[in-house]
Design an enzyme around this catalytic site. Structure first.
Site, PDB file in Angstrom:
ATOM      1  N   PRO A 132      43.265  43.524  41.349  1.00  0.00           N
ATOM      2  CA  PRO A 132      42.991  43.746  41.523  1.00  0.00           C
ATOM      3  C   PRO A 132      43.660  45.455  41.705  1.00  0.00           C
ATOM      4  O   PRO A 132      42.966  45.170  42.979  1.00  0.00           O
ATOM      5  CB  PRO A 132      41.486  44.689  40.374  1.00  0.00           C
ATOM      6  CG  PRO A 132      41.764  43.463  40.217  1.00  0.00           C
ATOM      7  CD  PRO A 132      42.006  42.225  41.040  1.00  0.00           C
ATOM      8  N   GLU A 133      44.750  46.167  41.519  1.00  0.00           N
ATOM      9  CA  GLU A 133      44.729  47.495  42.386  1.00  0.00           C
ATOM     10  C   GLU A 133      44.003  48.547  42.183  1.00  0.00           C
ATOM     11  O   GLU A 133      42.910  48.556  41.709  1.00  0.00           O
ATOM     12  CB  GLU A 133      46.097  47.635  42.305  1.00  0.00           C
ATOM     13  CG  GLU A 133      47.052  46.688  42.874  1.00  0.00           C
ATOM     14  CD  GLU A 133      48.188  46.811  42.429  1.00  0.00           C
ATOM     15  OE1 GLU A 133      48.862  48.088  43.889  1.00  0.00           O
ATOM     16  OE2 GLU A 133      49.227  46.269  42.315  1.00  0.00           O
ATOM     17  N   LYS A 158      39.403  48.658  46.626  1.00  0.00           N
ATOM     18  CA  LYS A 158      39.254  47.784  46.360  1.00  0.00           C
ATOM     19  C   LYS A 158      38.321  47.122  45.810  1.00  0.00           C
ATOM     20  O   LYS A 158      37.742  46.466  45.778  1.00  0.00           O
ATOM     21  CB  LYS A 158      40.663  46.652  46.556  1.00  0.00           C
ATOM     22  CG  LYS A 158      41.978  46.646  46.262  1.00  0.00           C
ATOM     23  CD  LYS A 158      42.732  45.551  47.130  1.00  0.00           C
ATOM     24  CE  LYS A 158      43.910  45.973  46.813  1.00  0.00           C
ATOM     25  NZ  LYS A 158      45.235  44.906  47.150  1.00  0.00           N
ATOM     26  N   ARG A 202      52.376  38.044  50.770  1.00  0.00           N
ATOM     27  CA  ARG A 202      52.084  38.675  48.972  1.00  0.00           C
ATOM     28  C   ARG A 202      53.555  38.685  48.291  1.00  0.00           C
ATOM     29  O   ARG A 202      54.874  39.239  49.105  1.00  0.00           O
ATOM     30  CB  ARG A 202      51.498  39.423  48.882  1.00  0.00           C
ATOM     31  CG  ARG A 202      50.503  39.334  49.463  1.00  0.00           C
ATOM     32  CD  ARG A 202      49.432  38.812  48.605  1.00  0.00           C
ATOM     33  NE  ARG A 202      47.435  39.133  48.556  1.00  0.00           N
ATOM     34  CZ  ARG A 202      47.346  37.668  49.355  1.00  0.00           C
ATOM     35  NH1 ARG A 202      47.895  36.985  50.194  1.00  0.00           N
ATOM     36  NH2 ARG A 202      46.089  37.491  49.798  1.00  0.00           N
TER      37      ARG A 202
END
Length: 259
Positions: A2-3, A51, A248
């Site tokens: 989640p950002e 985050k 990523r």
């Protein structure tokens, strides 16, 4: 993972359920804090920082959590049956609601005055009230040879960006993710855009960077590998950035993001 905008919304849900209410139950299901008990203490405030989530309770204590890849906070009426198995890491409940931390990546209990031990290494929070763009840009410039794609994902520079907003911000600014930070002409403009994108999406669950809410039209490059670029028609490229095992996903358009 989640950002920043998703974590911001999670903090809002926790505030609605917990803030100003006295805990009738706390259940830390992690070995380090298995004997901790916050029963009888009121939750004063839950905040997000990048985050990370900080739930502050009476007595100068803070519950620090991080969702990482699989974690979530589920808010449900008190008394409802909890998820089975070993998924639950933490329960904070009052007379009306229970907040259930599922598969949380981090769970810490510390003195509020020591919060810097868990978030002090982070750069400015893109959605924070004390956002400092000059500081974020200065941190990016400290390592001019690092690719801008890697630098944006480094939470020590600025906190809250993940793979979605990295890809979308760089596309909209026409900057290749592989360009060194020192070769990016307008870092201020790039960082400002990243903040605006998160701000625009923080109050709704979907991520929209094109301005088009129709399904399949929400983003420019993210989730569109191999499909035509919305601007030039070239195929959207897909790759990975970063040293293993921290690499990523990155998506970009070679024609719209030269260099």
């Amino acid at each position: 993972m989640p950002e920043g905008d998703a974590v911001y919304r999670t903090a809002e849900r926790l505030r609605h359920a917990l803030d100003g209410r006295v805990l009738t139950r706390s259940d830390f299901r992690v070995p380090r804090h298995a004997t901790a008990d916050l029963t009888g203490r009121a939750v004063t405030r839950t905040e997000s920082y990048g985050k990370h989530l900080l739930t502050r309770v009476e007595g100068g204590l803070t519950v620090h959590t991080h969702l990482r890849m699989e974690g979530s906070w589920v808010v449900m009426p008190e008394g409802r049956r909890l998820p089975q198995g070993d998924k639950v890491r933490l329960v904070l409940a009052n007379a009306e609601w229970q907040a259930v931390g599922v598969r949380l990546g981090m769970v810490d209990l510390l003195r509020t005055e020591h919060e810097d031990r868990v978030i002090g290494h982070l750069g400015p929070d893109l959605l924070g009230q004390d956002w400092d763009q000059d500081e974020a840009v200065a941190r990016l410039r400290r390592n001019p040879d690092t690719t801008i794609g890697e630098a944006l994902l480094d939470q020590r520079n600025l906190a809250g960006i993940g793979t979605i907003y990295r890809a979308e911000t760089l596309f909209l600014r026409g900057v290749s993710p592989w360009r060194p930070v020192g070769a990016v002409a307008d870092l201020d403009g790039l960082v400002s855009l990243a903040r605006r994108l998160l701000e625009a999406n923080k109050d709704h669950a979907s991520t929209i960077t094109t301005g088009d809410r129709r399904r399949g039209f929400e983003t420019w490059v993210y989730g569109r590998a191999g499909r035509p670029c919305r601007r030039c028609g070239s195929r959207i490229r897909r790759g990975e950035m970063g040293a293993q095992p921290q690499e990523r996903l990155i998506l970009w358009c070679d024609r719209c993001q030269p260099g």
